[in-house]
Design a protein around this motif. Sequence first.
Motif, PDB file in Angstrom:
ATOM      1  N   ALA A 106       2.384  -9.576  -4.972  1.00  0.00           N
ATOM      2  CA  ALA A 106       3.706  -8.668  -5.257  1.00  0.00           C
ATOM      3  C   ALA A 106       3.064  -7.222  -5.940  1.00  0.00           C
ATOM      4  O   ALA A 106       3.821  -6.233  -5.739  1.00  0.00           O
ATOM      5  CB  ALA A 106       4.285  -9.307  -6.429  1.00  0.00           C
ATOM      6  N   HIS A 107       1.943  -7.100  -6.830  1.00  0.00           N
ATOM      7  CA  HIS A 107       1.764  -5.878  -7.304  1.00  0.00           C
ATOM      8  C   HIS A 107       0.646  -5.031  -6.647  1.00  0.00           C
ATOM      9  O   HIS A 107       0.097  -4.190  -7.199  1.00  0.00           O
ATOM     10  CB  HIS A 107       1.479  -6.096  -8.859  1.00  0.00           C
ATOM     11  CG  HIS A 107       0.345  -7.056  -9.109  1.00  0.00           C
ATOM     12  ND1 HIS A 107      -0.126  -7.867  -9.606  1.00  0.00           N
ATOM     13  CD2 HIS A 107      -1.147  -6.459  -9.064  1.00  0.00           C
ATOM     14  CE1 HIS A 107      -1.079  -8.540  -9.888  1.00  0.00           C
ATOM     15  NE2 HIS A 107      -1.793  -7.686  -9.576  1.00  0.00           N
ATOM     16  N   GLU A 108       0.235  -5.544  -5.560  1.00  0.00           N
ATOM     17  CA  GLU A 108      -0.890  -4.980  -4.712  1.00  0.00           C
ATOM     18  C   GLU A 108      -0.321  -3.580  -4.257  1.00  0.00           C
ATOM     19  O   GLU A 108      -1.156  -2.753  -4.394  1.00  0.00           O
ATOM     20  CB  GLU A 108      -1.320  -5.826  -3.354  1.00  0.00           C
ATOM     21  CG  GLU A 108      -2.396  -7.070  -3.821  1.00  0.00           C
ATOM     22  CD  GLU A 108      -2.783  -7.940  -2.680  1.00  0.00           C
ATOM     23  OE1 GLU A 108      -2.104  -7.614  -1.439  1.00  0.00           O
ATOM     24  OE2 GLU A 108      -3.835  -8.556  -2.665  1.00  0.00           O
ATOM     25  N   ARG A 109       1.023  -3.469  -3.777  1.00  0.00           N
ATOM     26  CA  ARG A 109       1.534  -2.282  -3.409  1.00  0.00           C
ATOM     27  C   ARG A 109       1.416  -1.330  -4.631  1.00  0.00           C
ATOM     28  O   ARG A 109       1.055  -0.076  -4.562  1.00  0.00           O
ATOM     29  CB  ARG A 109       2.876  -2.419  -2.952  1.00  0.00           C
ATOM     30  CG  ARG A 109       3.558  -1.180  -2.587  1.00  0.00           C
ATOM     31  CD  ARG A 109       4.804  -1.253  -1.984  1.00  0.00           C
ATOM     32  NE  ARG A 109       5.222   0.172  -1.851  1.00  0.00           N
ATOM     33  CZ  ARG A 109       6.478   0.420  -1.724  1.00  0.00           C
ATOM     34  NH1 ARG A 109       7.525  -0.598  -1.671  1.00  0.00           N
ATOM     35  NH2 ARG A 109       7.047   1.904  -1.445  1.00  0.00           N
ATOM     36  N   PHE A 110       1.793  -1.675  -6.003  1.00  0.00           N
ATOM     37  CA  PHE A 110       1.554  -0.837  -7.175  1.00  0.00           C
ATOM     38  C   PHE A 110       0.213  -0.406  -7.194  1.00  0.00           C
ATOM     39  O   PHE A 110      -0.024   0.658  -7.457  1.00  0.00           O
ATOM     40  CB  PHE A 110       2.188  -1.317  -8.321  1.00  0.00           C
ATOM     41  CG  PHE A 110       2.156  -0.671  -9.537  1.00  0.00           C
ATOM     42  CD1 PHE A 110       2.820   0.464  -9.607  1.00  0.00           C
ATOM     43  CD2 PHE A 110       0.857  -0.974 -10.378  1.00  0.00           C
ATOM     44  CE1 PHE A 110       2.700   1.095 -10.860  1.00  0.00           C
ATOM     45  CE2 PHE A 110       0.778  -0.451 -11.560  1.00  0.00           C
ATOM     46  CZ  PHE A 110       1.897   0.659 -11.814  1.00  0.00           C
ATOM     47  N   LEU A 111      -0.777  -1.272  -7.119  1.00  0.00           N
ATOM     48  CA  LEU A 111      -2.241  -1.001  -7.302  1.00  0.00           C
ATOM     49  C   LEU A 111      -2.740  -0.170  -6.434  1.00  0.00           C
ATOM     50  O   LEU A 111      -3.255   0.749  -6.696  1.00  0.00           O
ATOM     51  CB  LEU A 111      -2.987  -2.333  -7.254  1.00  0.00           C
ATOM     52  CG  LEU A 111      -2.602  -3.320  -8.781  1.00  0.00           C
ATOM     53  CD1 LEU A 111      -3.460  -4.533  -8.310  1.00  0.00           C
ATOM     54  CD2 LEU A 111      -3.154  -2.638  -9.780  1.00  0.00           C
ATOM     55  N   ALA A 171       0.683  15.536  -4.912  1.00  0.00           N
ATOM     56  CA  ALA A 171       0.721  14.832  -6.170  1.00  0.00           C
ATOM     57  C   ALA A 171       2.050  14.159  -6.453  1.00  0.00           C
ATOM     58  O   ALA A 171       2.057  12.830  -6.809  1.00  0.00           O
ATOM     59  CB  ALA A 171       0.201  15.496  -7.379  1.00  0.00           C
ATOM     60  N   ALA A 172       3.089  14.839  -6.157  1.00  0.00           N
ATOM     61  CA  ALA A 172       4.478  14.268  -6.470  1.00  0.00           C
ATOM     62  C   ALA A 172       4.862  13.190  -5.100  1.00  0.00           C
ATOM     63  O   ALA A 172       5.474  12.195  -5.811  1.00  0.00           O
ATOM     64  CB  ALA A 172       5.459  15.466  -6.187  1.00  0.00           C
ATOM     65  N   ARG A 173       4.098  13.302  -4.040  1.00  0.00           N
ATOM     66  CA  ARG A 173       4.306  12.156  -3.192  1.00  0.00           C
ATOM     67  C   ARG A 173       3.999  11.015  -3.672  1.00  0.00           C
ATOM     68  O   ARG A 173       4.348   9.709  -3.734  1.00  0.00           O
ATOM     69  CB  ARG A 173       4.094  12.482  -1.838  1.00  0.00           C
ATOM     70  CG  ARG A 173       5.058  13.511  -1.198  1.00  0.00           C
ATOM     71  CD  ARG A 173       4.578  13.641   0.347  1.00  0.00           C
ATOM     72  NE  ARG A 173       3.367  14.253   0.479  1.00  0.00           N
ATOM     73  CZ  ARG A 173       2.998  15.528   0.671  1.00  0.00           C
ATOM     74  NH1 ARG A 173       4.173  16.259   0.537  1.00  0.00           N
ATOM     75  NH2 ARG A 173       1.815  15.855   0.768  1.00  0.00           N
ATOM     76  N   ALA A 174       2.639  11.071  -4.240  1.00  0.00           N
ATOM     77  CA  ALA A 174       1.727   9.855  -4.556  1.00  0.00           C
ATOM     78  C   ALA A 174       2.502   9.148  -5.996  1.00  0.00           C
ATOM     79  O   ALA A 174       2.478   8.125  -5.872  1.00  0.00           O
ATOM     80  CB  ALA A 174       0.561  10.243  -4.931  1.00  0.00           C
ATOM     81  N   MET A 175       2.985  10.162  -6.733  1.00  0.00           N
ATOM     82  CA  MET A 175       3.681   9.627  -7.902  1.00  0.00           C
ATOM     83  C   MET A 175       5.146   8.812  -7.475  1.00  0.00           C
ATOM     84  O   MET A 175       5.464   7.866  -8.079  1.00  0.00           O
ATOM     85  CB  MET A 175       3.967  10.852  -9.093  1.00  0.00           C
ATOM     86  CG  MET A 175       4.494  10.135 -10.171  1.00  0.00           C
ATOM     87  SD  MET A 175       3.515   8.807 -10.888  1.00  0.00           S
ATOM     88  CE  MET A 175       2.174   9.933 -11.434  1.00  0.00           C
ATOM     89  N   GLY A 176       5.592   9.531  -6.439  1.00  0.00           N
ATOM     90  CA  GLY A 176       7.084   8.898  -5.992  1.00  0.00           C
ATOM     91  C   GLY A 176       6.595   7.529  -5.541  1.00  0.00           C
ATOM     92  O   GLY A 176       7.443   6.665  -5.725  1.00  0.00           O
ATOM     93  N   ASP A 177       5.335   7.299  -4.814  1.00  0.00           N
ATOM     94  CA  ASP A 177       4.981   5.993  -4.241  1.00  0.00           C
ATOM     95  C   ASP A 177       4.784   5.145  -5.469  1.00  0.00           C
ATOM     96  O   ASP A 177       5.052   3.824  -5.281  1.00  0.00           O
ATOM     97  CB  ASP A 177       3.829   6.134  -3.484  1.00  0.00           C
ATOM     98  CG  ASP A 177       3.960   6.624  -2.162  1.00  0.00           C
ATOM     99  OD1 ASP A 177       5.201   7.010  -1.768  1.00  0.00           O
ATOM    100  OD2 ASP A 177       3.005   7.336  -1.642  1.00  0.00           O
ATOM    101  N   ILE A 178       3.986   5.322  -6.461  1.00  0.00           N
ATOM    102  CA  ILE A 178       4.119   4.582  -7.548  1.00  0.00           C
ATOM    103  C   ILE A 178       5.446   4.254  -8.323  1.00  0.00           C
ATOM    104  O   ILE A 178       5.533   2.905  -8.588  1.00  0.00           O
ATOM    105  CB  ILE A 178       3.224   5.212  -8.711  1.00  0.00           C
ATOM    106  CG1 ILE A 178       1.572   5.403  -8.282  1.00  0.00           C
ATOM    107  CG2 ILE A 178       3.156   4.673 -10.072  1.00  0.00           C
ATOM    108  CD1 ILE A 178       0.738   6.458  -9.194  1.00  0.00           C
ATOM    109  N   ASN A 179       6.463   5.208  -8.240  1.00  0.00           N
ATOM    110  CA  ASN A 179       7.633   4.801  -9.209  1.00  0.00           C
ATOM    111  C   ASN A 179       8.376   3.883  -8.204  1.00  0.00           C
ATOM    112  O   ASN A 179       8.766   2.897  -8.718  1.00  0.00           O
ATOM    113  CB  ASN A 179       8.349   6.189  -9.029  1.00  0.00           C
ATOM    114  CG  ASN A 179       8.105   7.020 -10.292  1.00  0.00           C
ATOM    115  OD1 ASN A 179       7.331   6.683 -11.253  1.00  0.00           O
ATOM    116  ND2 ASN A 179       8.326   8.298 -10.034  1.00  0.00           N
ATOM    117  N   ALA A 180       8.246   3.985  -6.871  1.00  0.00           N
ATOM    118  CA  ALA A 180       9.118   3.089  -5.929  1.00  0.00           C
ATOM    119  C   ALA A 180       8.202   1.646  -6.022  1.00  0.00           C
ATOM    120  O   ALA A 180       9.135   0.617  -6.156  1.00  0.00           O
ATOM    121  CB  ALA A 180       8.902   3.568  -4.509  1.00  0.00           C
TER     122      ALA A 180
END
Length: 595
Positions: free
Chosen positions: A230-235, A200-209
Amino acid sequence: MPPAPPEAGPEARPPSPLTVLLGPVRGRVATAAALQGAAGALGLVPLVCIVEIARALLEAGPADPGRLWTQIGLALAGAVASLLAGAASALVGHLADNDMQLAVRRSLAAHLSRVPLGWFSGRGSGRVKKALHDDIAEVHSLVAHTLPDLAAVVAVPVAALAYLLLVDWRLGLVAVALIAAGILLFARAMAGGTAKLAEAARAMGDINAAAVEFVEGIQVVKHFGGHRRAHERFLRAADAYADFFASWSRATTPVTVASFLLLSAPMVTVATVLAGTAFTAAGWSDPVSVVAFALIAPALCAPMNVIGSRVQQIQGAAAAAARVAGLLAVPPLPEGEGGVPRDARVVFDGVRFAYPAQDGREAEEVLRGVDLVLEPGTVTALVGPSGAGKTTLATLPARFHDPTAGSVSLGGVDLRDLPSEELYRNVGFVFQEVRLLRESVADNIALGRPGASRADVEAAARAARIADRIERLPRGYDSVVGEDAELSGGEAQRVSIARLILADPAVLVLDEATAAVDPVAEADIQDALGELARGRTVLVIAHRLATVAGADRIAVMESGRIVESGTHDGLLARRERYAALWSAQNDGGEQGEEQ
């Protein structure tokens, strides 16, 4: 001589990162936990006194007033002692937490200041921010709240159960059976929780980045209309986290709900009171025992209602401590032990460099045997196609990295032998991306020479063509960047140039500092750079060849090697790679390049 310590056996394991992190405050954390456990146990005293008052009132004959008042006094004393112990626990725990956070943040700041500058370029700022801020905050919850609360979670049921077993062991076994079943179910729900929390922390880190990347590039995104891309990675990162969390919840929710039902105060109270009523009717128990279980049995499980979240917090803190330990384990840049450069001559001798392997990728060699000499007082330009290794080579004089083979020397001294203070006193750099601190403009300029006089700061600003703009700020040189000093990219670039002018390094590395500014700002920056470069050894990365046509030497890079070097006119006359690049930019239109 004292005897050598015994060697650790094969079964010995190094302490966990969380244990190491809490080591300096372990004693105070244990004290806070003990005080909180005592507070929980003392909180049972008023309930026990009520049971004893009921016993006195239900006995045959008139109740003894002295006995009743004694129990009332004990109840009040227990309540006050419980409050005092809880307050002392909170004070000790928070003071320990403050010291722990201060020590860890200082350690991180000191360690990261010794990490190679190039290490930061490969890390998302969202991940570093998470370790520096979020992860330490998660350990804060563990020290100040979770561990003391867990002490109460253990102390209260143990004390309550001990008393209830003395009152009526049969009813006590009924309560123990319910609690044991609930704990077994909860343990099953929590199995594998540490690994899940790390995921979960890794997944949240991906969201932060992804969020940081999107916000930092929002101006370009909006200008060119690439919103969706541009925001596809965030999604994708957010969807991946949602899918993971939903899957985890589906697997654990039924078992967790069942365990909470068995461990709930109403369930334990109703079950023990019904059993007590039946036992009383059978002559096995007495009415006072039923009163005792009605009042105190909820204490067997009430703290259990928070144990799930507390266990998750411990697992989360353990994962957070591992990430902090990961930062502290990054190898620092070896500090040079001595050496003073005799001049500003920079020599690249057989330099090879490969970025370290990471994320499953193999190490990639970027520089393949580079020989280059930068003579004092000259300007050397690096040109070539994107990916040729220009930026990597230019970062070596500032020790963003150390060569994997060969050497880079300054004034006859290998850079690895120079102390960092000596290195950065002699080598300065200006790159496209500018970072100013949230300090006054004067402090930002004086960063390279602390203690410089205001007159020297103002002289550097004038030389950098930024003095007029600073004087128009609300508080002039005392205006704080980000508060009452809002500077454009070109203005911030000139502040950074003023900083270097004041620091007065002998060697200067430039990476097309005007690539992302408007023509007016570009002219001002070029003037400032001209002032900065005067009399220094300069290495400049050139994306537009016209800007370096007057350089003393132009080195053409290709595939990590210098394949051609000379003056502008001489290279054009050779009609080889440089001539082809010149023709492509001037006949076919300029093509911006990026390393």
